[in-house]
Each structure stands twice: as structure tokens, then as C-alpha cells.
Design an enzyme around this catalytic site. Structure first.
Site, PDB file in Angstrom:
ATOM      1  N   GLU A   1     -33.951   4.843   1.211  1.00 18.22           N
ATOM      2  CA  GLU A   1     -35.247   4.341   1.194  1.00 18.22           C
ATOM      3  C   GLU A   1     -35.771   4.630   2.586  1.00 18.22           C
ATOM      4  O   GLU A   1     -37.120   4.881   2.695  1.00 18.22           O
ATOM      5  CB  GLU A   1     -35.010   2.627   1.025  1.00 18.22           C
ATOM      6  CG  GLU A   1     -36.121   1.800   1.105  1.00 18.22           C
ATOM      7  CD  GLU A   1     -37.407   2.249   0.046  1.00 18.22           C
ATOM      8  OE1 GLU A   1     -37.167   3.085  -0.863  1.00 18.22           O
ATOM      9  OE2 GLU A   1     -38.500   1.631   0.253  1.00 18.22           O
TER      10      GLU A   1
ATOM     11  N   GLY B   1     -54.066   9.954 -17.588  1.00 16.89           N
ATOM     12  CA  GLY B   1     -53.027  10.379 -18.389  1.00 16.89           C
ATOM     13  C   GLY B   1     -52.968  11.890 -18.387  1.00 16.89           C
ATOM     14  O   GLY B   1     -53.597  12.464 -17.603  1.00 16.89           O
TER      15      GLY B   1
ATOM     16  N   LYS C   1     -49.978   4.614  -6.310  1.00 23.55           N
ATOM     17  CA  LYS C   1     -49.223   3.742  -6.410  1.00 23.55           C
ATOM     18  C   LYS C   1     -48.525   3.525  -7.503  1.00 23.55           C
ATOM     19  O   LYS C   1     -47.287   3.017  -7.665  1.00 23.55           O
ATOM     20  CB  LYS C   1     -50.026   2.182  -5.739  1.00 23.55           C
ATOM     21  CG  LYS C   1     -49.058   1.170  -5.928  1.00 23.55           C
ATOM     22  CD  LYS C   1     -49.062   0.333  -4.622  1.00 23.55           C
ATOM     23  CE  LYS C   1     -47.978  -0.725  -4.462  1.00 23.55           C
ATOM     24  NZ  LYS C   1     -46.709  -0.289  -3.726  1.00 23.55           N
TER      25      LYS C   1
ATOM     26  N   ARG D   1     -54.359   3.803  -7.217  1.00 19.73           N
ATOM     27  CA  ARG D   1     -53.911   4.688  -8.408  1.00 19.73           C
ATOM     28  C   ARG D   1     -54.164   6.240  -8.221  1.00 19.73           C
ATOM     29  O   ARG D   1     -53.831   6.945  -8.935  1.00 19.73           O
ATOM     30  CB  ARG D   1     -54.532   4.145  -9.754  1.00 19.73           C
ATOM     31  CG  ARG D   1     -54.248   2.805 -10.129  1.00 19.73           C
ATOM     32  CD  ARG D   1     -54.763   2.462 -11.393  1.00 19.73           C
ATOM     33  NE  ARG D   1     -54.301   3.107 -12.471  1.00 19.73           N
ATOM     34  CZ  ARG D   1     -53.247   2.385 -13.320  1.00 19.73           C
ATOM     35  NH1 ARG D   1     -53.098   1.246 -13.031  1.00 19.73           N
ATOM     36  NH2 ARG D   1     -52.822   3.200 -14.306  1.00 19.73           N
TER      37      ARG D   1
ATOM     38  N   LYS E   1     -39.527   6.367   3.088  1.00 19.27           N
ATOM     39  CA  LYS E   1     -40.760   5.560   3.608  1.00 19.27           C
ATOM     40  C   LYS E   1     -41.226   6.420   4.645  1.00 19.27           C
ATOM     41  O   LYS E   1     -42.271   6.594   4.781  1.00 19.27           O
ATOM     42  CB  LYS E   1     -40.273   4.182   4.301  1.00 19.27           C
ATOM     43  CG  LYS E   1     -39.976   2.973   3.481  1.00 19.27           C
ATOM     44  CD  LYS E   1     -41.101   2.253   2.812  1.00 19.27           C
ATOM     45  CE  LYS E   1     -41.554   3.139   1.650  1.00 19.27           C
ATOM     46  NZ  LYS E   1     -40.711   2.737   0.351  1.00 19.27           N
TER      47      LYS E   1
ATOM     48  N   HIS F   1     -20.705  17.723   5.085  1.00 23.02           N
ATOM     49  CA  HIS F   1     -20.511  18.846   4.011  1.00 23.02           C
ATOM     50  C   HIS F   1     -21.759  19.637   3.805  1.00 23.02           C
ATOM     51  O   HIS F   1     -22.282  19.929   2.567  1.00 23.02           O
ATOM     52  CB  HIS F   1     -20.374  18.172   2.681  1.00 23.02           C
ATOM     53  CG  HIS F   1     -18.827  17.569   2.637  1.00 23.02           C
ATOM     54  ND1 HIS F   1     -17.571  18.292   2.857  1.00 23.02           N
ATOM     55  CD2 HIS F   1     -18.344  16.323   2.855  1.00 23.02           C
ATOM     56  CE1 HIS F   1     -16.731  17.597   2.920  1.00 23.02           C
ATOM     57  NE2 HIS F   1     -17.167  16.258   2.757  1.00 23.02           N
TER      58      HIS F   1
ATOM     59  N   CYS G   1     -54.545   7.723 -12.778  1.00 25.63           N
ATOM     60  CA  CYS G   1     -55.882   7.536 -12.220  1.00 25.63           C
ATOM     61  C   CYS G   1     -56.028   6.249 -12.629  1.00 25.63           C
ATOM     62  O   CYS G   1     -55.953   5.621 -13.338  1.00 25.63           O
ATOM     63  CB  CYS G   1     -56.883   8.619 -12.848  1.00 25.63           C
ATOM     64  SG  CYS G   1     -56.145  10.285 -12.723  1.00 25.63           S
TER      65      CYS G   1
ATOM     66  N   GLU H   1     -42.892   9.589   2.985  1.00 25.97           N
ATOM     67  CA  GLU H   1     -44.410   8.891   2.385  1.00 25.97           C
ATOM     68  C   GLU H   1     -45.338   8.954   3.192  1.00 25.97           C
ATOM     69  O   GLU H   1     -46.591   9.353   2.949  1.00 25.97           O
ATOM     70  CB  GLU H   1     -43.982   7.743   1.452  1.00 25.97           C
ATOM     71  CG  GLU H   1     -43.219   7.687   0.407  1.00 25.97           C
ATOM     72  CD  GLU H   1     -43.077   6.353  -0.259  1.00 25.97           C
ATOM     73  OE1 GLU H   1     -43.215   6.238  -1.604  1.00 25.97           O
ATOM     74  OE2 GLU H   1     -42.987   5.258   0.330  1.00 25.97           O
TER      75      GLU H   1
END
Ligand code: G6P
Length: 635
Positions: free
Chosen positions: A510, A108, A630, A27, A514, A533, A2, A517
Site C-alpha cells: 500500500e 463504459g 477514483k 471519475r 500510494k 531474491h 467517466c 499514484e
């Protein structure tokens, strides 16, 4: 993860808190809240506390403050990423004690909150939220009651002492800020294993969990050390360690935040950041690859010779996109520089590290420098090596980060700053490229020192890197256009497979990350040879396959794997140079024909832009995708 902001000064706190929170919204953006205190009566020295909280994004809190007002020059603010309790108003911070006069914001996780909650409930405390944080105001209030019962008067000193004592009861990693209506001229802040910085402004002191929240108000900062508690008053800062010993430290100056956060003419930060990559690559080349360096030392990195000497193996610890950069790095360090290298999820390494090997360099990769798992894994590795005793096993650590003022820079002795500039979009793009370049530099240096590559090979790679910025520039413009049209075919898509091999396998991962996300489409990245497989069972005409096929040792193999997908009716999109294998693909996203070593620096661009345009077509919140943050400062 946070975001926390706090201020004590002479002007209204609320606008300042809202501005700071805006910079911290990356955040977390599940809910937001603030509390302020205004002197209500000089005579009694009491203040009156206003607490406003709103579910959803910061704009909702803005409206609430506009409507109801939050007077006072002392305040704390919070933007939340839910850990304990749903993202609802009742779980939004600040949380208060039973009197409502003491307010706390926390970043936290309080790991022993269940135990503490039961204890407090048995004493008659009622809880209003499902959060771990709510135990803190009640614990502080309990401490304050004890002090008042002993005849002490309300003061900043008893508040800071109460917070310090409560810190000793809390388990976990946290940063917190506390205000109390009985002490309207005191702000108390504390941290353990979660970042917190004090800012020294003009006529005010601020505190925040990250620099962007402070940069608009001051450049003078005092990062708090682990376990410290601080009392901020209009007169100054008192800093204490966890034993209550007064600490003295000089503040430092913030640099390099000039380009903080405007979208310029781009629709989203993510697109702006994709477009910034050539310029950032040029900065890296200018800084680290100037012409004229000897082949024996081809990169200008800020390390002494002793940093490189005697290293026999490397281990890389990271999360998310940074781990993918680490995987490309491992390929380069092993295959180009000849050093055995392993990559770990930091969250796994913490609890199941391999047996210690001697002469090992441990590299933590984290763009934010604050990812809790990466920091904890590095700290754990350092501890177990120190306790070994044999100098060959001593810790040798390097951090690769975009934030040289962050926690990793205070924890790890050697830092490579990738210099990508602040990245706001939650989906990492330019920092991924920056991390890749950091690894190219390391691979070149190790290869030349160990003579695992000839001078010609090293010079060739260095020159290829020097050409990168101009090549990237035209590639991005071209793929922006191509991706706009190709993205149309994904309007109904629910599953996508990304294939790559060798140095491009991490780029397939990646690409899938992306897409997941920001578009919420399910995607898998696979080493192309593994498709048969398992994932091949998923293939049919509604499942596009994006195959990275760049010339090199596995080129023909990747094409065969792609054909296997096509034979199952999957729509096949190739990321490959023009003119080599067009007939294999239903659509081509062409990249330049470069050496295999260099190819990830190019193949990642279509991954970024295609994901971006697919999400944009769906009208999604690209810079702040649901459930993500982030900077992940909780375990
Ligand atoms: C979060 C972000 C990712 C990032 C990861 C690691 O999950 O959403 O974009 O890759 O954290 O972050 P770091 O700051 O350690 O690179």
C-alpha cells in the site's frame, strides 16, 4: 469510469451540468463536454443543439461555456477517462450523429465497436473520433430513420425505442444519455453493467452515474436496474426493461452525503481525508464495538447468526487499495480466526477462478461499490455456484463498501458499510482504514464463534480497537510534521523499495502504491524476506528503502533484511516503535508499540503522509493524479 450527468427541467441546463460534473470529476478528468437543446421554434417543435467540448480538466469547459453559451433546459454532460482514443478534444463526449442533431454521452466500453464501426462505414458514415462511443449516435440515428420512414413522427417514444433497440446491438458495459434536436422535451438514458441513477428534483429530472452529482439538487433517487432504458420528460419518467416492458418502481432517499466535499482548510482532499481517520475510526468503534457485548458476539454487525454458520473458507475479491485491505483481512481471518482465506485480484479471478470449494464465503471489497472487475467477479462466482446445484456450494457473499447505495449493494445480499464518508482524493486513505476495521470486526466475530481465540484474546483486541481513535489522532499530527522534513530527501528520488512481512506486507504494498499514484516515483512493495531474491540488485545510495518493523513473530527477521539493504548503501527508513532498533535505521518514523495484530492500523499512517508530502513538494496534482480515476467502471 467517466462521469455522466443529464437534466431536463425548467431552468438552464448548463450550470447544472457543470456543477454535477464538478462532483464527478474524480471519475475522470481527461476532457469534458456537454450538449444542450433549446426550443428554436414552437411551431416546428424542433430544438437547436449546442455541443461544447474541451480537452483537459473541467475548468476548460467552464470557460468555453462562459464564452460561447449553451442555452436550453435539456442537456447532457460528460467528464472523460480515456479508454479508446487519446485524451484530445476530438475524442471528448458528447458524440453526435452525421446530422449533428443527436448527441450521446457514454460511460463504459462498447466491446464490439470495431465491428459496428465497419458496418456503419460501409453504409457511408464518416467517423470524427477514435472512440468506441461514436458508433452509438450513428446507430440510434439509423434506427430513427427507419421509424421516420415508416411514417412515425419524431417523439420521445420513438427515441426511447431506438435507444432500446440499439442497446441490443451493443456488447460490453455502459451507461448512456441521449438527446435529439427533434424531441427537445425528451431525455433518454440507458444502462448495462455500469451505474446510472435518476434524480427527482423540483421541477426537473436528473440522471447521473454517481450520487454526488445529484446530491446538490435532490435527495430522491431512482437507481436504474441493469438493462433498463428510461424516457425523462418534463411530465415524468417512463422506465422500460430491455424487452420494452414498462417498469414501475418507487424512488428512495439518499442519506449520509452531508459532508460532501469541501476541503475545509486543508490544501488537498487527500490530506483532509488522512486527518479524518481518527473521527471515522471513532464512529466505527461507537457503532460496532459498544461496551457490554458478550465475548461470544463481540461485534454489532447487521447479520443473523446464519450468516456466519458453517463457513469453512473465505475468498476475497478486490482491486487496488481494496485488495491490500483484503490481504490484511486474510491474515486476520486465517491467523486470528483460523479460517483458510485467499485473496484474488478481481480482474484475474473473473477468468481463472479456482475450482469450487464448498461452504465458502466470498467477500467483495470495493470502496466505490462500482469497480467493474470486482462486480463482474462476484457475479461470475455467484452464477457458477448457483448452477452447481449442491447446497454446500451455494453462493454466500458479502460486500464491504463505503457506498451503500452503489451497485454492489444491489448485487450482493449482505453489505458492510464502512461509513468513511465520501472520499474525493483519488488515492484512497480513510476508506482503506475503514476496510481494515471491517475485517477486524469479522475476524473478532469468527474467532469468538469458532473459539479459535480465548475470551481474553478477543477482549484484548476489542479494547485495543477502542483505543485506536485517540492514538491515531496524535500519530497523524506527529507524522504530518515528520514527513514534511523527511520528504525533502526524496526530491531527486526515482525508485523506492518498501519492505514488510506478515501482516505488514500488505502495508508495504500500500505504501508503494500510494507513492506511485500521487508522486509518479517508481516504487515496489516486497515481503522483506524476498528482497534478496531480486530487488536487492536495485539497491544503491540513491534508492531509499522503507522498512516496516513492528514487534511480533518476524520482527528480528525484518531487521536482518533491513541490514542487508543498508549494507548495499541504501538509505534506510524505519517504520518502527521508538527505542527498539533506532541504530539500524538512517531515519525513523516512529509508531506506537502495539500488538502485532493492530500494527497495520498504525504503520499505514506514515505511508500515507510521507507519500503525500513527497508529492506536495513536487507540486503535483495530488487529488487528481494523471491517468487515474477514483472509480474504475470499465474492465
Ligand atoms: C482505482 C482507484 C484506487 C482503488 C481502486 C479500487 O484504481 O484509483 O484508489 O483502490 O480503483 O477501487 P474500489 O472502489 O473498488 O475500492
Amino acid at each position: 469510469m467517466c462521469g455522466i450527468v443529464a437534466v431536463i427541467g425548467s431552468r438552464d441546463a448548463a450550470p447544472l451540468l457543470l456543477e454535477g460534473l464538478k462532483q464527478l470529476e474524480y471519475r475522470g478528468y481527461d476532457s469534458a463536454g456537454l450538449a444542450t437543446i433549446e426550443f428554436s421554434s414552437q411551431a416546428s417543435n424542433n430544438g437547436s443543439l449546442t455541443c461544447l467540448r474541451a480537452g483537459g480538466k473541467l475548468v476548460n469547459l467552464n470557460s468555453l461555456v462562459d464564452r460561447d453559451g449553451a442555452p436550453g433546459q435539456l442537456g447532457i454532460g460528460h467528464t472523460r477517462w480515456a479508454t479508446h482514443g487519446k485524451p484530445e478534444e476530438k475524442n471528448a463526449h458528447p458524440h453526435r450523429d452525421s446530422s449533428g442533431g443527436l448527441a450521446v454521452v457514454q460511460n463504459g466500453i462498447i466491446e464490439n465497436h470495431r465491428y459496428l464501426r465497419k458496418e456503419l462505414e460501409s453504409e457511408g458514415v464518416s467517423f470524427l473520433s477514435d472512440t468506441d462511443t461514436e458508433v452509438i449516435p450513428h446507430l440510434i440515428a439509423r434506427q430513427l430513420q427507419l421509424s421516420l420512414a415508416e411514417g412515425m413522427s419524431p417523439s420521445g417514444s420513438i427515441l426511447v425505442e431506438a435507444v432500446r433497440k440499439v442497446s441490443l446491438e451493443l456488447k460490453g458495459a455502459y451507461a448512456l444519455a441521449v438527446i435529439w434536436d427533434k424531441t427537445p422535451e425528451s431525455l433518454v438514458v440507458a444502462r448495462r453493467q455500469a451505474p446510472l441513477l435518476i434524480g427527482l428534483g423540483e421541477g426537473e429530472f436528473l440522471c447521473a452515474s454517481d450520487t454526488p452529482a445529484l446530491a446538490g439538487f435532490t435527495r430522491t433517487i431512482l437507481p436504474m436496474e441493469d438493462g433498463e432504458v428510461a424516457l425523462l420528460t418534463p411530465l415524468g419518467i417512463e422506465l422500460y426493461d430491455i424487452r420494452g416492458e414498462r417498469q414501475q418502481r418507487s424512488p428512495s432517499l439518499l442519506n449520509g452525503l452531508e459532508d460532501v466535499v469541501t476541503k475545509r482548510n486543508f490544501r488537498h482532499f487527500m490530506l483532509k481525508e488522512i486527518y479524518e481517520q481518527p473521527e471515522k475510526a471513532k464512529l466505527w468503534v461507537d457503532r460496532h464495538l459498544p461496551y457490554g457485548l458478550p465475548a461470544s458476539s463481540p461485534i454489532a454487525y447487521p447479520f443473523e447468526n446464519s450468516f456466519y454458520e458453517g463457513i469453512e473458507r473465505i475468498q476475497i475479491l478486490a482491486c487496488g487499495t481494496s485488495r491490500h485491505a483484503g490481504m490484511v483481512g486474510a491474515y486476520l481471518l486465517e491467523q486470528f480466526a483460523g479460517i483458510p482465506t485467499s485473496v484474488f485480484y478481481a480482474s484475474e479471478f473473473r477468468y481463472s477462478a479456482p475450482p469450487l470449494a464448498p461452504n465458502t464465503l466470498t467477500i467483495g471489497v470495493t470502496q466505490s461499490g462500482e469497480t467493474a472487475d470486482t462486480l463482474a467477479a462476484l457475479a461470475m462466482e455467484s452464477r457458477r455456484r448457483k448452477s452447481h446445484g449442491n447446497p454446500a456450494f451455494a453462493p454466500r457473499q458479502l460486500g464491504i463498501t463505503n457506498r451503500s447505495e452503489s451497485s454492489i449493494a444491489r448485487q450482493v445480499p449482505n453489505i458492510l458499510d464502512i461509513g468513511s464518508g465520501i472520499e474525493v482524493g483519488v488515492a484512497a486513505t480513510k476508506t482503506f482504514l475503514g476496510q481494515l476495521l471491517a475485517f477486524y470486526g469479522l475476524a473478532l466475530t469468527f474467532a469468538s464463534r469458532r473459539k479459535s481465540r480465548s475470551v481474553e484474546e478477543i477482549t484484548t483486541m476489542a479494547n485495543e480497537l477502542r483505543n485506536l481513535p485517540s492514538q491515531l489522532f496524535s500519530l497523524i499530527e506527529k507524522h504530518d510534521q515528520l514527513s514534511i522534513s523527511l520528504s525533502q530527501m526524496f526530491s531527486e528520488t526515482q525508485n523506492v523499495i518498501f519492505l514488510g512481512r506478515g501482516i505488514n506486507y500488505p502495508i508495504a504494498l500500500e505504501g508503494a502504491l500510494k507513492l506511485k499514484e500521487i508522486s509518479y516515483i517508481h516504487a515496489e512493495g516486497y515481503p522483506a524476506g524476498e528482497m534478496k531474491h531480486g530487488p536487492i540488485a536495485l539497491l544503491e545510495k540513491r534508492v531509499p528503502v522503507i522498512s516496516i518493523a513492528t514487534p511480533g513473530v518476524v520482527f528480528e527477521k525484518v531487521l536482518s533484511n533491513a541490514q542487508e539493504a543498508k549494507a548495499r548503501d541504501a538509505k534506510l527508513i524505519g517504520v518502527a516503535p521508538n527505542g527498539l532498533a533506532e541504530e539500524v535505521f538512517d531515519a525513523l518514523l516512529p509508531i506506537p508499540e502495539v500488538s502485532e495484530w493492530m500494527s497495520p492500523l498504525f504503520s499505514v499512517i506514515p505511508m500515507q503522509l510521507l507519500s503525500y508530502h513527497i508529492a506536495a513538494n513536487r507540486g503535483l496534482d495530488i487529488d487528481q493524479p494523471r491517468n487515474l480515476a477514483k472509480s474504475v467502471t470499465v474492465e
